[in-house]
Design a protein around this motif. Structure first.
Motif, PDB file in Angstrom:
ATOM      1  N   ALA A  64      12.966  -1.416  29.709  1.00 44.34           N
ATOM      2  CA  ALA A  64      12.114  -0.467  30.433  1.00 44.34           C
ATOM      3  C   ALA A  64      11.404   0.466  29.455  1.00 44.34           C
ATOM      4  O   ALA A  64      10.196   0.710  29.581  1.00 44.34           O
ATOM      5  N   ARG A  65      12.125   0.973  28.474  1.00 45.63           N
ATOM      6  CA  ARG A  65      11.522   1.841  27.453  1.00 45.63           C
ATOM      7  C   ARG A  65      10.456   1.092  26.662  1.00 45.63           C
ATOM      8  O   ARG A  65       9.361   1.612  26.441  1.00 45.63           O
ATOM      9  N   GLU A  66      10.788  -0.141  26.229  1.00 41.79           N
ATOM     10  CA  GLU A  66       9.836  -0.937  25.439  1.00 41.79           C
ATOM     11  C   GLU A  66       8.545  -1.202  26.209  1.00 41.79           C
ATOM     12  O   GLU A  66       7.464  -1.248  25.621  1.00 41.79           O
ATOM     13  N   LEU A  67       8.675  -1.373  27.526  1.00 42.80           N
ATOM     14  CA  LEU A  67       7.494  -1.626  28.361  1.00 42.80           C
ATOM     15  C   LEU A  67       6.723  -0.347  28.686  1.00 42.80           C
ATOM     16  O   LEU A  67       5.647  -0.408  29.265  1.00 42.80           O
ATOM     17  N   GLY A  68       7.297   0.797  28.345  1.00 43.22           N
ATOM     18  CA  GLY A  68       6.658   2.068  28.660  1.00 43.22           C
ATOM     19  C   GLY A  68       6.771   2.432  30.133  1.00 43.22           C
ATOM     20  O   GLY A  68       5.936   3.162  30.672  1.00 43.22           O
ATOM     21  N   ALA A  69       7.818   1.937  30.787  1.00 44.47           N
ATOM     22  CA  ALA A  69       8.002   2.189  32.220  1.00 44.47           C
ATOM     23  C   ALA A  69       8.319   3.657  32.469  1.00 44.47           C
ATOM     24  O   ALA A  69       9.017   4.298  31.678  1.00 44.47           O
ATOM     25  N   CYS A  70       7.830   4.160  33.602  1.00 45.30           N
ATOM     26  CA  CYS A  70       8.149   5.525  34.013  1.00 45.30           C
ATOM     27  C   CYS A  70       9.238   5.530  35.077  1.00 45.30           C
ATOM     28  O   CYS A  70       9.736   6.600  35.442  1.00 45.30           O
ATOM     29  N   ALA A  71       9.600   4.338  35.575  1.00 43.08           N
ATOM     30  CA  ALA A  71      10.626   4.264  36.618  1.00 43.08           C
ATOM     31  C   ALA A  71      11.266   2.885  36.651  1.00 43.08           C
ATOM     32  O   ALA A  71      10.641   1.879  36.300  1.00 43.08           O
ATOM     33  N   ILE A  72      12.520   2.866  37.091  1.00 44.49           N
ATOM     34  CA  ILE A  72      13.223   1.648  37.464  1.00 44.49           C
ATOM     35  C   ILE A  72      13.313   1.705  38.985  1.00 44.49           C
ATOM     36  O   ILE A  72      13.730   2.727  39.543  1.00 44.49           O
ATOM     37  N   VAL A  73      12.898   0.656  39.657  1.00 48.55           N
ATOM     38  CA  VAL A  73      12.897   0.636  41.120  1.00 48.55           C
ATOM     39  C   VAL A  73      13.966  -0.328  41.611  1.00 48.55           C
ATOM     40  O   VAL A  73      14.026  -1.475  41.170  1.00 48.55           O
ATOM     41  N   SER A  87      18.877   6.417  27.915  1.00 55.21           N
ATOM     42  CA  SER A  87      17.488   6.885  27.771  1.00 55.21           C
ATOM     43  C   SER A  87      16.473   6.063  28.554  1.00 55.21           C
ATOM     44  O   SER A  87      15.321   5.922  28.139  1.00 55.21           O
ATOM     45  N   ALA A  88      16.900   5.522  29.680  1.00 58.15           N
ATOM     46  CA  ALA A  88      15.978   4.802  30.556  1.00 58.15           C
ATOM     47  C   ALA A  88      15.203   5.810  31.395  1.00 58.15           C
ATOM     48  O   ALA A  88      15.617   6.959  31.544  1.00 58.15           O
ATOM     49  N   PRO A  89      14.089   5.374  31.975  1.00 64.23           N
ATOM     50  CA  PRO A  89      13.384   6.262  32.899  1.00 64.23           C
ATOM     51  C   PRO A  89      14.202   6.463  34.177  1.00 64.23           C
ATOM     52  O   PRO A  89      15.220   5.792  34.389  1.00 64.23           O
ATOM     53  N   GLU A  90      13.748   7.370  35.020  1.00 63.92           N
ATOM     54  CA  GLU A  90      14.426   7.635  36.284  1.00 63.92           C
ATOM     55  C   GLU A  90      14.466   6.389  37.157  1.00 63.92           C
ATOM     56  O   GLU A  90      13.572   5.549  37.093  1.00 63.92           O
ATOM     57  N   THR A  91      15.499   6.306  37.984  1.00 58.38           N
ATOM     58  CA  THR A  91      15.608   5.223  38.960  1.00 58.38           C
ATOM     59  C   THR A  91      15.126   5.743  40.308  1.00 58.38           C
ATOM     60  O   THR A  91      15.486   6.839  40.727  1.00 58.38           O
ATOM     61  N   VAL A  92      14.289   4.934  40.956  1.00 59.13           N
ATOM     62  CA  VAL A  92      13.759   5.247  42.275  1.00 59.13           C
ATOM     63  C   VAL A  92      14.357   4.232  43.252  1.00 59.13           C
ATOM     64  O   VAL A  92      14.319   3.028  43.007  1.00 59.13           O
ATOM     65  N   PHE A  93      14.904   4.722  44.360  1.00 60.98           N
ATOM     66  CA  PHE A  93      15.489   3.855  45.374  1.00 60.98           C
ATOM     67  C   PHE A  93      14.527   3.686  46.536  1.00 60.98           C
ATOM     68  O   PHE A  93      13.983   4.663  47.043  1.00 60.98           O
ATOM     69  N   LEU A  94      14.327   2.430  46.945  1.00 60.04           N
ATOM     70  CA  LEU A  94      13.552   2.130  48.143  1.00 60.04           C
ATOM     71  C   LEU A  94      14.497   1.580  49.198  1.00 60.04           C
ATOM     72  O   LEU A  94      15.125   0.543  48.979  1.00 60.04           O
ATOM     73  N   PRO A  95      14.619   2.259  50.323  1.00 56.04           N
ATOM     74  CA  PRO A  95      15.503   1.744  51.368  1.00 56.04           C
ATOM     75  C   PRO A  95      14.935   0.478  51.979  1.00 56.04           C
ATOM     76  O   PRO A  95      13.717   0.339  52.132  1.00 56.04           O
ATOM     77  N   ALA A  96      15.808  -0.444  52.319  1.00 62.01           N
ATOM     78  CA  ALA A  96      15.386  -1.705  52.942  1.00 62.01           C
ATOM     79  C   ALA A  96      14.762  -1.418  54.301  1.00 62.01           C
ATOM     80  O   ALA A  96      15.192  -0.515  55.022  1.00 62.01           O
ATOM     81  N   LYS A  97      13.765  -2.195  54.634  1.00 62.39           N
ATOM     82  CA  LYS A  97      13.212  -2.131  55.978  1.00 62.39           C
ATOM     83  C   LYS A  97      14.299  -2.600  56.950  1.00 62.39           C
ATOM     84  O   LYS A  97      15.095  -3.490  56.606  1.00 62.39           O
ATOM     85  N   PRO A  98      14.338  -2.026  58.153  1.00 66.72           N
ATOM     86  CA  PRO A  98      15.408  -2.395  59.095  1.00 66.72           C
ATOM     87  C   PRO A  98      15.569  -3.904  59.305  1.00 66.72           C
ATOM     88  O   PRO A  98      16.692  -4.395  59.361  1.00 66.72           O
ATOM     89  N   GLY A  99      14.480  -4.641  59.370  1.00 64.16           N
ATOM     90  CA  GLY A  99      14.564  -6.081  59.596  1.00 64.16           C
ATOM     91  C   GLY A  99      15.065  -6.870  58.403  1.00 64.16           C
ATOM     92  O   GLY A  99      15.291  -8.084  58.508  1.00 64.16           O
ATOM     93  N   LEU A 100      15.242  -6.198  57.263  1.00 62.07           N
ATOM     94  CA  LEU A 100      15.688  -6.886  56.047  1.00 62.07           C
ATOM     95  C   LEU A 100      17.028  -6.362  55.532  1.00 62.07           C
ATOM     96  O   LEU A 100      17.525  -6.838  54.513  1.00 62.07           O
ATOM     97  N   ARG A 101      17.627  -5.421  56.215  1.00 62.57           N
ATOM     98  CA  ARG A 101      18.892  -4.831  55.744  1.00 62.57           C
ATOM     99  C   ARG A 101      20.010  -5.857  55.589  1.00 62.57           C
ATOM    100  O   ARG A 101      20.872  -5.721  54.745  1.00 62.57           O
ATOM    101  N   HIS A 102      20.001  -6.870  56.411  1.00 62.70           N
ATOM    102  CA  HIS A 102      21.067  -7.887  56.383  1.00 62.70           C
ATOM    103  C   HIS A 102      20.850  -8.947  55.300  1.00 62.70           C
ATOM    104  O   HIS A 102      21.741  -9.741  55.024  1.00 62.70           O
ATOM    105  N   VAL A 103      19.688  -8.962  54.691  1.00 68.01           N
ATOM    106  CA  VAL A 103      19.325 -10.035  53.759  1.00 68.01           C
ATOM    107  C   VAL A 103      19.976  -9.813  52.402  1.00 68.01           C
ATOM    108  O   VAL A 103      19.754  -8.794  51.755  1.00 68.01           O
ATOM    109  N   SER A 104      20.771 -10.780  51.986  1.00 67.80           N
ATOM    110  CA  SER A 104      21.333 -10.776  50.634  1.00 67.80           C
ATOM    111  C   SER A 104      21.329 -12.205  50.111  1.00 67.80           C
ATOM    112  O   SER A 104      21.410 -13.157  50.888  1.00 67.80           O
TER     113      SER A 104
END
Length: 159
Positions: A79-88, A111-128
């Motif tokens: 992530a650092r090498e790529l110049g990322a500002c976030a891990i999603v 020293s990684a960038p901040e992690t951002v969490f995206l909650p699963a859409k309700p119709g996809l919560r069961h998908v693994s």
């Protein structure tokens, strides 16, 4: 203005509809999303990293600002090498949150960038991936778990 790059790391073995949703939603928030296909040492791989990258690329719309790469390195370093500002990371449940929150702390310590969490859409919560693979092994229709390219690749591999 500096390009805002986000990294979406995971094993994606194979990619699910939930993963694709996270990539596309992240692509709405960042200039570039880099899907970082990694190997999970605690899991026996179904597909090679290159096969996983191909499945993901074929499953994404052509005009989306998402790149797919593979790495054996540490996510924080890449992530650092790529110049990322976030891990999603996508979050389906409290268990996902607990695991990913710990990983975010570990990554910040590296020293990684901040992690951002995206909650699963309700119709996809069961998908693994693990549930989808189990259902596939039992002969069930897994089109609500995996994109068509992943279903085709699973069928070629196991039938």
């Amino acid at each position: 203005m500096k390009e805002r790059i986000a990294v979406c790391p995971g094993s994606f073995d194979p990619v699910t509809l939930g993963h694709l949703d996270v990539f596309l939603r992240a692509a709405e928030c960042f200039d570039t999303v880099v899907v970082l296909v990694m190997q999970n040492a605690s899991k026996k791989a179904v597909f090679s990293p290159e096969e996983r990258c191909r499945i993901i690329r074929q499953s994404l719309p052509r005009d989306v600002n998402v790149r797919v790469v593979t790495s054996e390195g540490i996510c924080a370093n890449v992530a650092r090498e790529l110049g990322a500002c976030a891990i999603v990371k996508g979050i389906r449940s409290q268990a996902d949150y607990d695991y990913e929150a710990d990983m975010a702390v570990i990554n910040r310590g590296l020293s990684a960038p901040e992690t951002v969490f995206l909650p699963a859409k309700p119709g996809l919560r069961h998908v693994s991936t693990s549930v989808g693979l189990h259902l596939f092994s039992l002969g069930a229709d897994v089109s609500s778990y995996f994109p068509p390219e992943a279903v085709k690749a699973l069928t070629r591999k196991y039938k």
